[in-house]
Design a protein around this motif. Structure first.
Motif, PDB file in Angstrom:
ATOM      1  N   ASN A 184       0.822  -1.206   0.000  1.00  0.00           N
ATOM      2  CA  ASN A 184       0.000   0.000   0.000  1.00  0.00           C
ATOM      3  C   ASN A 184       0.857   1.256   0.000  1.00  0.00           C
ATOM      4  N   TYR A 185       0.419   2.237  -0.770  1.00  0.00           N
ATOM      5  CA  TYR A 185       1.005   3.573  -0.684  1.00  0.00           C
ATOM      6  C   TYR A 185       0.489   4.224   0.592  1.00  0.00           C
ATOM      7  N   THR A 186       1.363   4.794   1.377  1.00  0.00           N
ATOM      8  CA  THR A 186       0.911   5.535   2.549  1.00  0.00           C
ATOM      9  C   THR A 186       1.863   6.703   2.790  1.00  0.00           C
ATOM     10  N   VAL A 187       1.285   7.807   3.198  1.00  0.00           N
ATOM     11  CA  VAL A 187       2.021   9.058   3.408  1.00  0.00           C
ATOM     12  C   VAL A 187       2.025   9.357   4.908  1.00  0.00           C
ATOM     13  N   PRO A 188       3.109   9.876   5.461  1.00  0.00           N
ATOM     14  CA  PRO A 188       3.122  10.170   6.897  1.00  0.00           C
ATOM     15  C   PRO A 188       2.014  11.143   7.303  1.00  0.00           C
ATOM     16  N   ALA A 189       1.438  10.910   8.474  1.00  0.00           N
ATOM     17  CA  ALA A 189       0.408  11.818   8.990  1.00  0.00           C
ATOM     18  C   ALA A 189       1.025  13.095   9.552  1.00  0.00           C
ATOM     19  N   ARG A 190       2.194  12.957  10.176  1.00  0.00           N
ATOM     20  CA  ARG A 190       2.834  14.075  10.889  1.00  0.00           C
ATOM     21  C   ARG A 190       1.894  14.603  11.977  1.00  0.00           C
ATOM     22  N   ALA A 239      10.249  19.048  -5.590  1.00  0.00           N
ATOM     23  CA  ALA A 239      10.183  19.953  -4.441  1.00  0.00           C
ATOM     24  C   ALA A 239       8.777  20.000  -3.850  1.00  0.00           C
ATOM     25  N   THR A 240       7.768  19.991  -4.725  1.00  0.00           N
ATOM     26  CA  THR A 240       6.377  19.990  -4.243  1.00  0.00           C
ATOM     27  C   THR A 240       6.085  18.728  -3.456  1.00  0.00           C
ATOM     28  N   TYR A 241       6.456  17.582  -4.011  1.00  0.00           N
ATOM     29  CA  TYR A 241       6.201  16.317  -3.319  1.00  0.00           C
ATOM     30  C   TYR A 241       6.951  16.242  -1.993  1.00  0.00           C
ATOM     31  N   GLU A 242       8.178  16.713  -1.967  1.00  0.00           N
ATOM     32  CA  GLU A 242       8.950  16.687  -0.725  1.00  0.00           C
ATOM     33  C   GLU A 242       8.312  17.581   0.335  1.00  0.00           C
ATOM     34  N   GLN A 243       7.840  18.751  -0.082  1.00  0.00           N
ATOM     35  CA  GLN A 243       7.183  19.657   0.872  1.00  0.00           C
ATOM     36  C   GLN A 243       5.923  19.019   1.450  1.00  0.00           C
ATOM     37  N   LEU A 244       5.105  18.404   0.588  1.00  0.00           N
ATOM     38  CA  LEU A 244       3.855  17.811   1.050  1.00  0.00           C
ATOM     39  C   LEU A 244       4.098  16.531   1.840  1.00  0.00           C
ATOM     40  N   TRP A 245       5.161  15.809   1.521  1.00  0.00           N
ATOM     41  CA  TRP A 245       5.531  14.624   2.303  1.00  0.00           C
ATOM     42  C   TRP A 245       5.890  15.037   3.723  1.00  0.00           C
ATOM     43  N   GLU A 246       6.619  16.133   3.851  1.00  0.00           N
ATOM     44  CA  GLU A 246       6.997  16.617   5.180  1.00  0.00           C
ATOM     45  C   GLU A 246       5.790  17.189   5.930  1.00  0.00           C
ATOM     46  N   TYR A 298      -1.289   5.155  -7.266  1.00  0.00           N
ATOM     47  CA  TYR A 298      -1.550   5.798  -5.982  1.00  0.00           C
ATOM     48  C   TYR A 298      -2.920   6.484  -6.003  1.00  0.00           C
ATOM     49  N   GLY A 299      -3.744   6.187  -4.999  1.00  0.00           N
ATOM     50  CA  GLY A 299      -5.058   6.800  -4.911  1.00  0.00           C
ATOM     51  C   GLY A 299      -6.164   5.988  -5.556  1.00  0.00           C
ATOM     52  N   SER A 300      -5.803   4.922  -6.286  1.00  0.00           N
ATOM     53  CA  SER A 300      -6.842   4.080  -6.878  1.00  0.00           C
ATOM     54  C   SER A 300      -7.437   3.134  -5.849  1.00  0.00           C
ATOM     55  N   LYS A 301      -6.739   2.911  -4.762  1.00  0.00           N
ATOM     56  CA  LYS A 301      -7.283   2.317  -3.547  1.00  0.00           C
ATOM     57  C   LYS A 301      -7.292   3.411  -2.486  1.00  0.00           C
ATOM     58  N   ARG A 302      -7.981   3.162  -1.369  1.00  0.00           N
ATOM     59  CA  ARG A 302      -8.004   4.185  -0.326  1.00  0.00           C
ATOM     60  C   ARG A 302      -6.581   4.568   0.055  1.00  0.00           C
ATOM     61  N   PRO A 303      -6.240   5.855   0.027  1.00  0.00           N
ATOM     62  CA  PRO A 303      -4.868   6.278   0.337  1.00  0.00           C
ATOM     63  C   PRO A 303      -4.671   6.478   1.837  1.00  0.00           C
ATOM     64  N   PRO A 304      -4.021   5.539   2.524  1.00  0.00           N
ATOM     65  CA  PRO A 304      -3.835   5.704   3.973  1.00  0.00           C
ATOM     66  C   PRO A 304      -2.798   6.768   4.296  1.00  0.00           C
ATOM     67  N   ILE A 305      -2.811   7.196   5.552  1.00  0.00           N
ATOM     68  CA  ILE A 305      -1.702   7.962   6.111  1.00  0.00           C
ATOM     69  C   ILE A 305      -1.256   7.229   7.366  1.00  0.00           C
ATOM     70  N   ASP A 306      -0.022   7.457   7.794  1.00  0.00           N
ATOM     71  CA  ASP A 306       0.525   6.584   8.837  1.00  0.00           C
ATOM     72  C   ASP A 306       1.425   7.332   9.801  1.00  0.00           C
ATOM     73  N   THR A 307       1.763   6.647  10.871  1.00  0.00           N
ATOM     74  CA  THR A 307       2.785   7.093  11.807  1.00  0.00           C
ATOM     75  C   THR A 307       3.800   5.971  11.958  1.00  0.00           C
ATOM     76  N   ASP A 308       4.951   6.117  11.316  1.00  0.00           N
ATOM     77  CA  ASP A 308       6.078   5.181  11.421  1.00  0.00           C
ATOM     78  C   ASP A 308       5.765   3.790  10.892  1.00  0.00           C
ATOM     79  N   TYR A 309       4.913   3.694   9.879  1.00  0.00           N
ATOM     80  CA  TYR A 309       4.590   2.371   9.349  1.00  0.00           C
ATOM     81  C   TYR A 309       5.810   1.717   8.704  1.00  0.00           C
TER      82      TYR A 309
END
Length: 352
Positions: A184-190, A239-246, A298-309
């Motif tokens: 699964n694709y997952t992006v940090p929640a922060r 740069a955009t992706y890195e900013q939004l990842w952070e 990415y996004g074709s399934k529910r896109p989770p967000i995570d903490t330290d996955y």
């Protein structure tokens, strides 16, 4: 107000719906608290104090209990009651609703609010009835909690629930084995505490926030770029992706480029960015590749967000089993047998 009489039937012993049933380790909202909230009352918006960017299950349940009390809703709610039958009577133009308590009501309107994910899906895996340990489903988690200290735990499922539960269980269990069918694709929640000045700013601008959410793509109060991911340079896109990842959260998908969900080539730029982050985080290259999705955008399934996955897979007490390479064949008395062999397990968690 419509001036209608209403009755609500609820199978649970308390209000809260999904936040009543889902008490699994790590259960947390994946939308930010200030817009994952009711918008019908200006007073409620000003009264309630959220403690964090992404509230955990106990805080959301407290909020829902507060709403039920604040607006005197409990008198219209029948708890621990299931609807057995609902049929439309053409002669009276009313819905006839019957419950498991024997109560029958006639209603002009019937709203089915059970939710598309309300049923706990326990996979039909041969041998579960002979498993000597305990097993749990995240959607029907024991209210008293579960102690995994010293246990070998097998977790089946790597959707948003499994992604939330994995780091928390791994920190407690002697060993955690994650059985993954689909990476699964997952992006940090922060996630972070909601600072007092930020909370005050939100409350001062709530009307604008609600209007923004109602009129924006996806219902989030974000401002996605009007440009395609393919119109900008590779450096600007990175740069955009890195900013939004952070920054974290759903803004990575819904606040970046407008065409990530409608143009496969544009989507691939975001998908590959996430794969590269997985490869950077997970120290074992083979495990990183197993965790990196390649069979869907990415996004074709529910896109989770995570903490330290992904970080959790660097722990010595965490293993990953690729069910695409070695499918589960059966549950044995001592654990889970895949095509690659038997994994000895004390407790099973179905995050399905």
């Amino acid at each position: 107000m419509l001036g209608l009489d209403a009755v609500l039937f609820e199978a649970g012993a308390g209000v809260g719906g999904t936040w009543y049933w889902n008490r699994y380790p790590g259960a947390r909202c994946d939308s930010e608290s200030y817009y994952y909230s009711y918008s019908f009352s200006r007073e409620l918006e000003q009264e309630w104090e959220w403690t964090s960017k992404y509230p955990a299950q106990p805080e959301i349940l407290r909020y829902l209990d507060h709403v039920a009390d604040r607006f005197d809703l409990r008198r219209n709610i029948r708890l621990e009651t299931r609807v057995d039958r609902a049929a439309f009577d053409e002669a009276t133009a009313r819905w006839i609703v019957r419950t498991d308590t024997g109560e029958e009501v006639a209603a002009r309107f019937l709203v089915s609010a059970v939710g598309c994910l309300s049923a706990a899906n326990v996979p039909d895996i041969p041998g579960l009835n002979r498993f000597a340990g305990d097993w749990y489903h995240t959607g029907r988690w024991p209210h008293e909690g579960v102690d995994f200290t010293g246990k070998r735990v097998g977790l089946i499922g790597t959707g948003s629930t499994g992604i939330q539960a994995t780091p928390v269980i791994a920190a407690e269990a002697a060993h955690l084995t994650v059985f993954q069918r689909t990476p699964n694709y997952t992006v940090p929640a922060r996630n972070a505490p909601l600072a007092a000045d930020r909370a005050a700013e939100i409350k001062a601008t709530y009307p604008a926030i609600r209007e923004h959410a109602r009129n924006s793509y996806g219902g989030f109060p974000f401002d996605p770029s009007h440009r395609s991911a393919l119109e900008v340079s590779a450096e600007e896109r990175q740069a955009t992706y890195e900013q939004l990842w952070e920054e974290g959260g759903f803004k990575f998908l819904f606040g970046s480029y407008y065409d990530l969900l409608i143009n496969e080539e544009a989507n691939e730029t975001a998908s590959e960015f996430i794969r590269e982050r997985i490869r950077e985080i997970v120290r074992d290259p083979g495990m990183a590749e197993t965790l990196a999705p390649k069979d869907h955008p990415y996004g074709s399934k529910r896109p989770p967000i995570d903490t330290d996955y992904f970080e959790t897979f660097n722990r010595d007490n965490v293993s990953l089993v690729d069910l695409r390479a070695a499918p589960i064949e059966e549950i044995t008395q001592r654990g889970i047998r895949t095509a690659g062999g038997e994994h000895e397990i004390d407790d099973i968690v179905f995050a399905t």
